[in-house]
Scaffold this active site. Structure first.
Site, PDB file in Angstrom:
ATOM      1  N   LYS A   6      27.438  55.121  35.039  1.00  0.00           N
ATOM      2  CA  LYS A   6      28.731  55.341  35.697  1.00  0.00           C
ATOM      3  C   LYS A   6      29.760  54.554  34.898  1.00  0.00           C
ATOM      4  CE  LYS A   6      31.890  54.139  38.466  1.00  0.00           C
ATOM      5  NZ  LYS A   6      33.251  54.095  37.877  1.00  0.00           N
ATOM      6  N   GLY A  33      31.235  43.718  35.304  1.00  0.00           N
ATOM      7  CA  GLY A  33      32.551  43.916  35.906  1.00  0.00           C
ATOM      8  C   GLY A  33      32.979  42.662  36.633  1.00  0.00           C
ATOM      9  N   SER A  34      33.829  42.835  37.620  1.00  0.00           N
ATOM     10  CA  SER A  34      34.394  41.676  38.300  1.00  0.00           C
ATOM     11  C   SER A  34      33.375  41.059  39.266  1.00  0.00           C
ATOM     12  CB  SER A  34      35.639  42.095  39.074  1.00  0.00           C
ATOM     13  OG  SER A  34      35.294  43.072  40.035  1.00  0.00           O
ATOM     14  N   THR A  35      33.564  39.805  39.566  1.00  0.00           N
ATOM     15  CA  THR A  35      32.666  39.118  40.494  1.00  0.00           C
ATOM     16  C   THR A  35      32.758  39.750  41.882  1.00  0.00           C
ATOM     17  OG1 THR A  35      32.733  37.085  39.202  1.00  0.00           O
ATOM     18  CG2 THR A  35      32.167  36.850  41.524  1.00  0.00           C
ATOM     19  N   GLY A  80      30.735  42.790  41.822  1.00  0.00           N
ATOM     20  CA  GLY A  80      29.339  42.358  41.646  1.00  0.00           C
ATOM     21  C   GLY A  80      28.694  41.978  42.975  1.00  0.00           C
ATOM     22  N   GLU A 105      26.641  40.999  35.114  1.00  0.00           N
ATOM     23  CA  GLU A 105      27.467  40.242  34.162  1.00  0.00           C
ATOM     24  C   GLU A 105      28.874  40.254  34.715  1.00  0.00           C
ATOM     25  OE1 GLU A 105      26.190  38.680  31.798  1.00  0.00           O
ATOM     26  OE2 GLU A 105      24.377  39.750  31.167  1.00  0.00           O
ATOM     27  N   CYS A 112      35.472  38.842  29.197  1.00  0.00           N
ATOM     28  CA  CYS A 112      35.006  37.957  30.277  1.00  0.00           C
ATOM     29  C   CYS A 112      34.705  36.554  29.772  1.00  0.00           C
ATOM     30  CB  CYS A 112      33.769  38.557  30.911  1.00  0.00           C
ATOM     31  SG  CYS A 112      32.563  39.037  29.677  1.00  0.00           S
ATOM     32  N   GLU A 137      40.272  34.350  37.319  1.00  0.00           N
ATOM     33  CA  GLU A 137      40.253  35.091  36.057  1.00  0.00           C
ATOM     34  C   GLU A 137      41.514  35.949  35.974  1.00  0.00           C
ATOM     35  OE1 GLU A 137      37.196  38.123  35.593  1.00  0.00           O
ATOM     36  OE2 GLU A 137      36.749  37.161  33.687  1.00  0.00           O
TER      37      GLU A 137
HETATM   38  P1  NAD Z   1      35.560  46.143  38.125  1.00  0.00           P
HETATM   39  O1  NAD Z   1      34.595  45.250  38.785  1.00  0.00           O
HETATM   40  O2  NAD Z   1      36.768  46.527  38.856  1.00  0.00           O
HETATM   41  O3  NAD Z   1      34.863  47.540  37.713  1.00  0.00           O
HETATM   42  C1  NAD Z   1      33.659  47.588  36.990  1.00  0.00           C
HETATM   43  C2  NAD Z   1      32.926  48.868  37.322  1.00  0.00           C
HETATM   44  O4  NAD Z   1      32.537  48.856  38.678  1.00  0.00           O
HETATM   45  C3  NAD Z   1      33.755  50.131  37.117  1.00  0.00           C
HETATM   46  O5  NAD Z   1      32.921  51.132  36.584  1.00  0.00           O
HETATM   47  C4  NAD Z   1      34.166  50.491  38.534  1.00  0.00           C
HETATM   48  O6  NAD Z   1      34.408  51.861  38.708  1.00  0.00           O
HETATM   49  C5  NAD Z   1      32.945  50.070  39.301  1.00  0.00           C
HETATM   50  N1  NAD Z   1      33.188  49.811  40.717  1.00  0.00           N
HETATM   51  C6  NAD Z   1      34.354  49.427  41.313  1.00  0.00           C
HETATM   52  N2  NAD Z   1      34.171  49.313  42.657  1.00  0.00           N
HETATM   53  C7  NAD Z   1      32.871  49.618  42.898  1.00  0.00           C
HETATM   54  C8  NAD Z   1      32.076  49.661  44.075  1.00  0.00           C
HETATM   55  N3  NAD Z   1      32.571  49.379  45.287  1.00  0.00           N
HETATM   56  N4  NAD Z   1      30.773  50.003  43.969  1.00  0.00           N
HETATM   57  C9  NAD Z   1      30.236  50.271  42.766  1.00  0.00           C
HETATM   58  N5  NAD Z   1      30.942  50.266  41.608  1.00  0.00           N
HETATM   59  C10 NAD Z   1      32.253  49.938  41.679  1.00  0.00           C
HETATM   60  O7  NAD Z   1      35.853  45.392  36.777  1.00  0.00           O
HETATM   61  P2  NAD Z   1      36.762  45.896  35.555  1.00  0.00           P
HETATM   62  O8  NAD Z   1      38.161  45.809  35.992  1.00  0.00           O
HETATM   63  O9  NAD Z   1      36.263  47.175  35.070  1.00  0.00           O
HETATM   64  O10 NAD Z   1      36.422  44.788  34.456  1.00  0.00           O
HETATM   65  C11 NAD Z   1      37.040  43.590  34.436  1.00  0.00           C
HETATM   66  C12 NAD Z   1      36.111  42.542  34.990  1.00  0.00           C
HETATM   67  O11 NAD Z   1      34.812  42.618  34.415  1.00  0.00           O
HETATM   68  C13 NAD Z   1      36.597  41.172  34.703  1.00  0.00           C
HETATM   69  O12 NAD Z   1      36.525  40.407  35.861  1.00  0.00           O
HETATM   70  C14 NAD Z   1      35.626  40.633  33.653  1.00  0.00           C
HETATM   71  O13 NAD Z   1      35.447  39.276  33.617  1.00  0.00           O
HETATM   72  C15 NAD Z   1      34.380  41.346  33.975  1.00  0.00           C
HETATM   73  N6  NAD Z   1      33.557  41.499  32.781  1.00  0.00           N
HETATM   74  C16 NAD Z   1      32.431  40.757  32.675  1.00  0.00           C
HETATM   75  C17 NAD Z   1      31.642  40.842  31.554  1.00  0.00           C
HETATM   76  C18 NAD Z   1      30.387  40.023  31.401  1.00  0.00           C
HETATM   77  O14 NAD Z   1      29.591  40.316  30.549  1.00  0.00           O
HETATM   78  N7  NAD Z   1      30.161  39.012  32.200  1.00  0.00           N
HETATM   79  C19 NAD Z   1      31.985  41.718  30.533  1.00  0.00           C
HETATM   80  C20 NAD Z   1      33.141  42.476  30.677  1.00  0.00           C
HETATM   81  C21 NAD Z   1      33.915  42.370  31.820  1.00  0.00           C
END
Ligand code: NAD
Length: 502
Positions: free
Chosen positions: A182, A235-237, A240, A257, A291, A388
C-alpha cells in the site's frame, strides 16, 4: 529531463492491472502541477489482493522455488529496473519533489542496490539450522527451519517511496512470501512501475500486488486483514500506533519504522568545518523530510555563537530551485498542508522564545517551498525540540558538558539516530554507548549501510530493517524434532504409562 507525460496508473492485483472510476491526481510538489492520475482503490481491492497473494502462496509458485532460484529472479528484476533507472528517478521526483541528485543517488540507486542485497542474502541465509547435539542426547535431534510467513502487508510513506518499499519487499520475497503493498497516496508511481517490471521479469502473478488508496481505508484494511501474517510499516508514530492496534486483532507480526528527533552532538574537540557542513547535511538534505535527520544541533555553550555564525553562512549558500536542475541543492516540501505545518512550528518556536537566525519563510513560487531555517535560543522542552517537524528546520541547543549533551540527546520520546562530531574517536565511541538510538554516526550523517540493521529505540519503532537478520523478520521459526535413538529406552513414557506392561 521533462516532467512525465500525464499518464494514468492502474493497481496491480493478481498479475492484472485493476482500475477504478475514482482517480487520484499525483501532484509535483515543486510546481503544484498534476503529473499523473492513479486508480483509487478501497477495502474490496485489498481483499482481492490478499486473496491473490494467498493463492500464489498456497500454490507454492514462489515459496517452493529454491533460494537460489528466487535470488536469480530478483537479480533479473534489478537489471531490468536499472535499464529504466532514469524513468524511476523521474517518477520519484515528480511525486515527492526530491532533487535530481537526491533521487538518483538515494531514492533509486539505494533502492535497487538494497533489493540486490536481499537477493544475495537469500543465497547465504541459514534456512535450516541443526541444533547442536550436546549434553541432552535423550532429546533427539532438532532442526530449525526458517519458513515464509505467508502474506506480508507493506505500508509505505511518501518520502522514499521505492527505497522504503523495497526494504520490505526485498526480504519478504527473498524468504518466499507473497506481498501486498500500500503506497502512500502521494507517491505510488515508482512502486507501480517497479511491480510491473518485477512481473515482466519472472515474478509469478499474485506474488507482488499493489493497492493504491487512502491510509484509513486501504492501509487499515491491510493492517487488520485476517489473512495477512505480517505488517511492515514506515511512517509517523501516530499511524504506527494505529497499525499496531489493528494488527493485534489477529496477532500479526509487525515491523514499525517511525519518527525521529535526531541529535547532532558537536563535541568541543570537533573539526568545526566538518561538523558545520555535517550538521547542515544531516538536517537539510531532502528539506529535512527524513526520519533520521539530525534536527537538534547540540553545541557546547562556549562555541555556540561561533558555530551558529558558521552554520548560517554555509546554509545561506543552499540553492533552492527546479528539482530537475543538477545545480539545485534543496527542493520543496511534500504538500501545502505540510508547508503550513512547518511554518506553524517555526512560529510556535518563536512564541516560546526561539530566534530565527536564518530562513523561516515560504517562497512565493508555485509548489510548496520552505527556506532552510536555523533557530537559536531553543530549549529541549520546547515543542520544536520535541515534535518531529519533517521540514528544513534546525534547532540549535547549547549544552554545558558531555553529561549534559547525553541528557539532552536522550530526553526525547524518539530514539532513531544521532550524530557525534569529534576528533577523538575513543571519546566519541564512549559517548555513542550512552545514546539511546538505533543508529549513531560518528563524524557522519544519513549513513545507511544495507548490511547493518536500521530502526529505532523507544517510540521510533519496533524491530529492524536491513542487515543479515532482516530475513528473520519475514520468516517463522519451525523446530522439527527427530528421535534418532530408534528405541523407547530413553523415553520418559513411564511418567504416564507405568502400569501398561503389568
Ligand atoms: P503517515 O504515517 O501519515 O503515512 C504513512 C503510510 O501510512 C501512508 O501509506 C498512509 O497512507 C498510511 N496510513 C495513514 N493512515 C493509516 C491508517 N489509519 N491505517 C493504515 N495506514 C495508514 O506518514 P508519512 O506522512 O507518509 O511519512 C512521514 C512520517 O514517516 C514521518 O513521521 C517520518 O518520521 C516517518 N518516517 C519514518 C521512517 C523510518 O524509517 N523510521 C522513514 C520514513 C518516514
Amino acid at each position: 529531463m521533462t516532467s512525465v507525460d500525464m499518464k494514468h496508473y492502474s493497481m496491480l492485483i493478481g498479475g492484472s492491472p485493476v482500475d477504478t472510476e475514482r482517480r487520484r491526481e499525483i501532484v509535483d510538489p515543486s510546481t503544484g502541477a498534476t503529473v499523473a492520475t492513479v486508480a483509487h482503490g478501497d477495502a474490496g481491492h485489498v481483499d482481492a489482493a490478499v486473496a491473490a497473494a494467498r493463492a500464489a502462496f498456497d500454490a507454492g509458485v514462489w515459496r517452493h522455488r529454491t533460494p537460489q532460484e528466487r535470488a536469480a529472479v530478483m537479480r533479473r528484476i534489478v537489471a531490468a529496473a536499472n535499464e529504466i533507472a532514469d524513468e524511476l528517478v523521474e517518477l520519484e521526483m515528480s511525486a515527492n519533489g526530491a532533487t535530481v541528485r537526491q533521487a538518483t543517488g538515494f531514492h533509486v540507486g539505494y533502492a535497487l542496490a538494497h533489493f540486490a542485497y536481499f537477493a544475495d542474502l537469500a543465497e547465504t541465509y541459514a534456512w535450516q539450522r541443526p541444533a547442536p547435539i550436546t549434553t541432552f542426547p535423550a532429546l533427539g535431534q532438532a532442526v530449525v527451519h526458517r519458513e515464509p510467513i505467508g502474506v506480508v502487508g507493506a505500508i509505505a510513506p511518501w518520502n522514499f517511496p521505492l527505497l522504503l518499499t523495497l526494504w520490505k519487499v526485498g526480504p519478504a520475497l527473498a524468504a518466499g512470501n507473497s506481498v501486498v503493498v500500500k503506497p502512500d497516496e502521494h507517491t505510488p508511481l515508482s512502486i507501480l512501475e517497479f511491480a510491473r517490471i518485477a512481473e515482466a521479469n519472472g515474478l509469478p502473478p499474485g506474488v507482488l500486488n499493489v493497492v493504491t488508496g487512502d491510509g484509513p481505508e486501504v492501509g487499515a484494511r491491510l493492517a487488520s486483514h485476517p489473512d495477512v501474517g505480517k505488517i511492515a510499516f514506515t511512517g509517523s508514530t501516530a499511524v504506527g500506533r494505529e497499525i499496531m492496534r489493528l494488527a493485534s486483532g489477529t496477532v500479526k507480526e509487525v515491523t514499525l519504522e517511525l519518527g525521529g528527533k535526531g541529535p547532532s552532538i558537536v563535541l568541543d574537540d570537533a573539526d568545526l568545518d566538518l561538523a558545520v557542513d555535517g550538521v547542515l547535511y544531516g538536517c537539510f538534505v531532502y528539506s529535512g523530510q527524513i526520519c533520521e535527520s539530525g534536527t537538534r544541533a547540540l553545541v557546547p555553550a562556549d562555541l555556540h555563537d561561533d558555530f551558529v555564525e558558521r552554520l548560517v553562512t554555509r546554509a545561506a549558500t543552499i540553492v533552492q530551485g527546479p528539482t530537475r536542475d543538477w545545480d539545485t541543492d534543496m527542493g520543496p516540501v511534500i504538500n501545502a498542508r505540510q508547508q503550513a505545518r512547518i511554518l506553524d512550528h517555526i512560529r510556535g518556536a518563536v512564541d516560546e522564545g526561539a530566534e530565527v537566525a536564518l530562513g523561516g519563510e515560504a517562497l512565493d513560487e508555485p509548489g510548496f517551498w520552505v527556506t532552510p531555517t536555523i533557530l537559536t535560543g531553543v530549549r529541549n522542552d520546547m515543542r520544536i525540540a520535541r515534535e518531529e517537524v519533517f521540514g528544513p528546520v534546525l534547532a540549535v541547543i547549547p549544552y554545558r558538558d558531555d553529561d549534559d549533551a547525553v541528557r539532552i540527546a536522550n530526553d526525547s520520546e524518539y530514539g532513531l539516530a544521532a550524530s557525534i562530531w569529534s576528533s577523538d574517536n575513543f571519546r566519541a565511541l564512549e559517548l555513542a554507548a550512552r545514546i539511546d538510538c538505533g543508529s549513531v554516526w560518528i563524524n557522519d550523517a544519513h549513513q545507511i549501510n544495507c548490511q547493518v540493521p536500521f530502526g529505532g529505540f523507544k517510540q521510533s519503532g519496533v524491530g529492524r530493517e536491513l542487515g543479515p537478520d532482516a530475513l528473520d523478520a519475514y520468516t517463522e521459526a519451525k523446530a522439527v524434532h527427530l528421535d534418532l535413538s530408534g528405541g523407547r529406552d530413553s523415553k520418559p513414557y513411564d511418567i504416564l504409562l507405568s502400569h501398561a506392561d503389568e
